[in-house]
Design a protein around this motif. Structure first.
Motif, PDB file in Angstrom:
ATOM      1  N   THR A  57       0.835  -1.199   0.000  1.00  0.00           N
ATOM      2  CA  THR A  57       0.000   0.000   0.000  1.00  0.00           C
ATOM      3  C   THR A  57       0.871   1.251   0.000  1.00  0.00           C
ATOM      4  OG1 THR A  57      -1.713  -1.210   1.217  1.00  0.00           O
ATOM      5  CG2 THR A  57      -1.900   1.192   1.160  1.00  0.00           C
ATOM      6  N   ALA A  58       1.913   1.260   0.824  1.00  0.00           N
ATOM      7  CA  ALA A  58       2.814   2.416   0.868  1.00  0.00           C
ATOM      8  C   ALA A  58       3.480   2.627  -0.485  1.00  0.00           C
ATOM      9  CB  ALA A  58       3.863   2.233   1.959  1.00  0.00           C
ATOM     10  N   ALA A  59       3.906   1.549  -1.129  1.00  0.00           N
ATOM     11  CA  ALA A  59       4.529   1.667  -2.450  1.00  0.00           C
ATOM     12  C   ALA A  59       3.544   2.254  -3.464  1.00  0.00           C
ATOM     13  CB  ALA A  59       5.047   0.307  -2.909  1.00  0.00           C
ATOM     14  N   LEU A  60       2.290   1.829  -3.388  1.00  0.00           N
ATOM     15  CA  LEU A  60       1.270   2.333  -4.299  1.00  0.00           C
ATOM     16  C   LEU A  60       0.989   3.821  -4.097  1.00  0.00           C
ATOM     17  CD1 LEU A  60      -1.123  -0.715  -4.101  1.00  0.00           C
ATOM     18  CD2 LEU A  60      -0.142   0.192  -6.237  1.00  0.00           C
ATOM     19  N   TYR A  61       1.063   4.285  -2.854  1.00  0.00           N
ATOM     20  CA  TYR A  61       0.701   5.671  -2.533  1.00  0.00           C
ATOM     21  C   TYR A  61       1.919   6.585  -2.388  1.00  0.00           C
ATOM     22  CZ  TYR A  61      -4.243   4.565  -1.946  1.00  0.00           C
ATOM     23  OH  TYR A  61      -5.547   4.208  -2.181  1.00  0.00           O
ATOM     24  N   HIS A  62       3.146   6.044  -2.483  1.00  0.00           N
ATOM     25  CA  HIS A  62       4.325   6.827  -2.091  1.00  0.00           C
ATOM     26  C   HIS A  62       4.537   8.077  -2.930  1.00  0.00           C
ATOM     27  CE1 HIS A  62       6.733   5.085  -5.373  1.00  0.00           C
ATOM     28  NE2 HIS A  62       7.693   5.933  -5.041  1.00  0.00           N
ATOM     29  N   ASP A  63       4.153   8.068  -4.194  1.00  0.00           N
ATOM     30  CA  ASP A  63       4.301   9.265  -5.025  1.00  0.00           C
ATOM     31  C   ASP A  63       2.967   9.838  -5.479  1.00  0.00           C
ATOM     32  OD1 ASP A  63       7.060   9.526  -4.862  1.00  0.00           O
ATOM     33  OD2 ASP A  63       7.468   8.478  -6.746  1.00  0.00           O
ATOM     34  N   SER A  64       1.882   9.443  -4.827  1.00  0.00           N
ATOM     35  CA  SER A  64       0.562   9.943  -5.221  1.00  0.00           C
ATOM     36  C   SER A  64       0.437  11.448  -4.997  1.00  0.00           C
ATOM     37  CB  SER A  64      -0.544   9.199  -4.468  1.00  0.00           C
ATOM     38  OG  SER A  64      -0.441   9.410  -3.071  1.00  0.00           O
ATOM     39  N   GLY A  65       1.257  11.994  -4.125  1.00  0.00           N
ATOM     40  CA  GLY A  65       1.229  13.439  -3.884  1.00  0.00           C
ATOM     41  C   GLY A  65       1.632  14.266  -5.088  1.00  0.00           C
ATOM     42  N   PHE A  66       2.295  13.641  -6.067  1.00  0.00           N
ATOM     43  CA  PHE A  66       2.658  14.362  -7.296  1.00  0.00           C
ATOM     44  C   PHE A  66       1.423  14.830  -8.054  1.00  0.00           C
ATOM     45  CE2 PHE A  66       6.966  12.422  -7.032  1.00  0.00           C
ATOM     46  CZ  PHE A  66       7.719  13.566  -7.255  1.00  0.00           C
ATOM     47  N   MET A  67       0.258  14.290  -7.736  1.00  0.00           N
ATOM     48  CA  MET A  67      -0.962  14.760  -8.396  1.00  0.00           C
ATOM     49  C   MET A  67      -1.286  16.199  -8.011  1.00  0.00           C
ATOM     50  SD  MET A  67      -3.481  11.439  -8.485  1.00  0.00           S
ATOM     51  CE  MET A  67      -3.383  11.043  -6.731  1.00  0.00           C
ATOM     52  N   SER A  68      -0.774  16.639  -6.852  1.00  0.00           N
ATOM     53  CA  SER A  68      -1.097  17.991  -6.408  1.00  0.00           C
ATOM     54  C   SER A  68       0.118  18.900  -6.233  1.00  0.00           C
ATOM     55  CB  SER A  68      -1.892  17.938  -5.097  1.00  0.00           C
ATOM     56  OG  SER A  68      -1.132  17.295  -4.091  1.00  0.00           O
ATOM     57  N   THR A  69       1.314  18.330  -6.060  1.00  0.00           N
ATOM     58  CA  THR A  69       2.494  19.178  -5.839  1.00  0.00           C
ATOM     59  C   THR A  69       3.767  18.428  -6.204  1.00  0.00           C
ATOM     60  OG1 THR A  69       3.623  20.586  -4.216  1.00  0.00           O
ATOM     61  CG2 THR A  69       2.761  18.495  -3.406  1.00  0.00           C
ATOM     62  N   TYR A  70       4.796  19.182  -6.592  1.00  0.00           N
ATOM     63  CA  TYR A  70       6.082  18.548  -6.886  1.00  0.00           C
ATOM     64  C   TYR A  70       6.931  18.517  -5.617  1.00  0.00           C
ATOM     65  CZ  TYR A  70       9.733  16.782  -9.958  1.00  0.00           C
ATOM     66  OH  TYR A  70      10.662  15.967 -10.554  1.00  0.00           O
ATOM     67  N   GLN A  71       7.137  19.699  -5.020  1.00  0.00           N
ATOM     68  CA  GLN A  71       7.861  19.779  -3.752  1.00  0.00           C
ATOM     69  C   GLN A  71       6.890  19.409  -2.633  1.00  0.00           C
ATOM     70  OE1 GLN A  71      11.082  20.319  -3.706  1.00  0.00           O
ATOM     71  NE2 GLN A  71      11.278  20.892  -5.854  1.00  0.00           N
ATOM     72  N   GLY A  72       7.326  18.535  -1.747  1.00  0.00           N
ATOM     73  CA  GLY A  72       6.460  18.140  -0.637  1.00  0.00           C
ATOM     74  C   GLY A  72       5.425  17.100  -1.020  1.00  0.00           C
ATOM     75  N   HIS A  73       5.696  16.352  -2.098  1.00  0.00           N
ATOM     76  CA  HIS A  73       4.712  15.370  -2.538  1.00  0.00           C
ATOM     77  C   HIS A  73       4.528  14.239  -1.531  1.00  0.00           C
ATOM     78  CE1 HIS A  73       8.463  13.506  -3.996  1.00  0.00           C
ATOM     79  NE2 HIS A  73       7.832  12.375  -3.768  1.00  0.00           N
ATOM     80  N   GLU A  74       5.531  13.974  -0.706  1.00  0.00           N
ATOM     81  CA  GLU A  74       5.375  12.903   0.285  1.00  0.00           C
ATOM     82  C   GLU A  74       4.268  13.242   1.283  1.00  0.00           C
ATOM     83  OE1 GLU A  74       9.657  12.993  -1.147  1.00  0.00           O
ATOM     84  OE2 GLU A  74       8.323  14.482  -0.262  1.00  0.00           O
ATOM     85  N   GLU A  75       4.266  14.475   1.762  1.00  0.00           N
ATOM     86  CA  GLU A  75       3.222  14.907   2.697  1.00  0.00           C
ATOM     87  C   GLU A  75       1.846  14.821   2.037  1.00  0.00           C
ATOM     88  OE1 GLU A  75       6.095  16.489   2.128  1.00  0.00           O
ATOM     89  OE2 GLU A  75       7.011  16.953   4.079  1.00  0.00           O
ATOM     90  N   ALA A  76       1.779  15.220   0.771  1.00  0.00           N
ATOM     91  CA  ALA A  76       0.503  15.164   0.043  1.00  0.00           C
ATOM     92  C   ALA A  76       0.054  13.713  -0.155  1.00  0.00           C
ATOM     93  CB  ALA A  76       0.637  15.882  -1.301  1.00  0.00           C
ATOM     94  N   GLY A  77       1.007  12.808  -0.377  1.00  0.00           N
ATOM     95  CA  GLY A  77       0.675  11.388  -0.506  1.00  0.00           C
ATOM     96  C   GLY A  77       0.122  10.825   0.802  1.00  0.00           C
ATOM     97  N   CYS A  78       0.723  11.241   1.908  1.00  0.00           N
ATOM     98  CA  CYS A  78       0.205  10.816   3.220  1.00  0.00           C
ATOM     99  C   CYS A  78      -1.203  11.355   3.442  1.00  0.00           C
ATOM    100  CB  CYS A  78       1.120  11.315   4.339  1.00  0.00           C
ATOM    101  SG  CYS A  78       2.586  10.309   4.542  1.00  0.00           S
ATOM    102  N   ALA A  79      -1.435  12.599   3.036  1.00  0.00           N
ATOM    103  CA  ALA A  79      -2.766  13.185   3.196  1.00  0.00           C
ATOM    104  C   ALA A  79      -3.796  12.374   2.411  1.00  0.00           C
ATOM    105  CB  ALA A  79      -2.761  14.651   2.744  1.00  0.00           C
ATOM    106  N   LEU A  80      -3.444  11.963   1.193  1.00  0.00           N
ATOM    107  CA  LEU A  80      -4.359  11.146   0.403  1.00  0.00           C
ATOM    108  C   LEU A  80      -4.608   9.801   1.091  1.00  0.00           C
ATOM    109  CD1 LEU A  80      -6.033  10.810  -2.212  1.00  0.00           C
ATOM    110  CD2 LEU A  80      -3.986   9.768  -3.229  1.00  0.00           C
ATOM    111  N   ALA A  81      -3.550   9.172   1.592  1.00  0.00           N
ATOM    112  CA  ALA A  81      -3.702   7.893   2.297  1.00  0.00           C
ATOM    113  C   ALA A  81      -4.619   8.061   3.502  1.00  0.00           C
ATOM    114  CB  ALA A  81      -2.328   7.366   2.726  1.00  0.00           C
ATOM    115  N   ARG A  82      -4.434   9.136   4.267  1.00  0.00           N
ATOM    116  CA  ARG A  82      -5.258   9.375   5.459  1.00  0.00           C
ATOM    117  C   ARG A  82      -6.721   9.651   5.094  1.00  0.00           C
ATOM    118  NH1 ARG A  82      -2.152   9.209   9.781  1.00  0.00           N
ATOM    119  NH2 ARG A  82       0.019   9.886   9.694  1.00  0.00           N
ATOM    120  N   GLU A  83      -6.928  10.193   3.899  1.00  0.00           N
ATOM    121  CA  GLU A  83      -8.292  10.485   3.441  1.00  0.00           C
ATOM    122  C   GLU A  83      -9.003   9.227   2.936  1.00  0.00           C
ATOM    123  OE1 GLU A  83     -10.028  12.450  -0.618  1.00  0.00           O
ATOM    124  OE2 GLU A  83      -8.400  13.550   0.357  1.00  0.00           O
ATOM    125  N   VAL A  84      -8.284   8.385   2.186  1.00  0.00           N
ATOM    126  CA  VAL A  84      -8.905   7.274   1.465  1.00  0.00           C
ATOM    127  C   VAL A  84      -8.921   5.968   2.253  1.00  0.00           C
ATOM    128  CG1 VAL A  84      -8.622   5.787  -0.574  1.00  0.00           C
ATOM    129  CG2 VAL A  84      -8.328   8.269  -0.778  1.00  0.00           C
TER     130      VAL A  84
END
Length: 195
Positions: A57-84
């Motif tokens: 699951t972490a591997a699947l979501y690890h770069d999902s934050g790139f959908m919203s930002t380039y810098q800080g995409h890890e935090e955005a990926g965690c936010a998506l994981a926490r939401e979904v």
């Protein structure tokens, strides 16, 4: 944990939501990290089903934050994981473990446990593989369109510094990838001298 639904959800979102100029950080990279993390986990003797599910699951979501930002995409990926993920049967503790793995991949990597070391090595697995050059070329193009690197000589210098500073975290990854990684480094150094 409904891992199949978590996977389907994020892959569909990545296919639709990633900028087409993410030549390196596309869905193909996510799937590569999923595969590499499973391989490394097997080599490291990880057999616990929950641990393997959290790693996937972490591997699947690890770069999902790139959908919203380039810098800080890890935090955005965690936010998506926490939401979904709560809606897919993941507990708060499991999501915390997943976010720990995602955040560990931030450069410079900072893994604190075995699963985090595995995903970090999976994320940079290509550094010691035979497909290093074509994959590195996609990262160059991705950075170039963002004005983050100027030209090939500058890129080669970045790669030399990165490879010199990089160490794989797991014994199995060092064993299977270090020799090729050193060859890539030497090739880059030789190319720089030839200029």
């Amino acid at each position: 944990m409904q891992i199949d639904k978590a996977e389907q959800y994020v892959l569909e979102r990545l296919e639709k939501g990633l900028d087409p100029t993410l030549f390196y950080h596309g869905t193909h990279h996510t799937l590569d990290v999923v595969q590499a993390s499973a391989e490394i986990a097997a080599l490291e003797g990880i057999t616990d089903e929950e641990s393997l599910a959290l790693l996937r699951t972490a591997a699947l979501y690890h770069d999902s934050g790139f959908m919203s930002t380039y810098q800080g995409h890890e935090e955005a990926g965690c936010a998506l994981a926490r939401e979904v993920l709560p809606g897919l049967g993941y507990t708060e503790t499991q999501i915390g473990t997943i976010c720990g793995m995602i955040m560990a991949t931030k450069i410079p990597q900072s893994p604190k446990n075995a699963l985090e070391r595995i995903i970090c090595d999976a994320d940079l697995d290509y550094l010691g593989r035979d497909d290093f050059e074509p994959i590195a070329a996609t990262l160059f193009e991705e950075l170039r369109v963002r004005d983050m690197v100027e030209d090939i000589p500058a890129w080669d210098a970045v790669q030399v510094r990165f490879l010199e500073a990089h160490s794989y975290w797991t014994a199995s990854e060092r064993k299977r990838r270090d020799a090729a990684k050193q060859r890539h480094l030497q090739h880059l150094k030789n190319s720089a001298r030839a200029l």
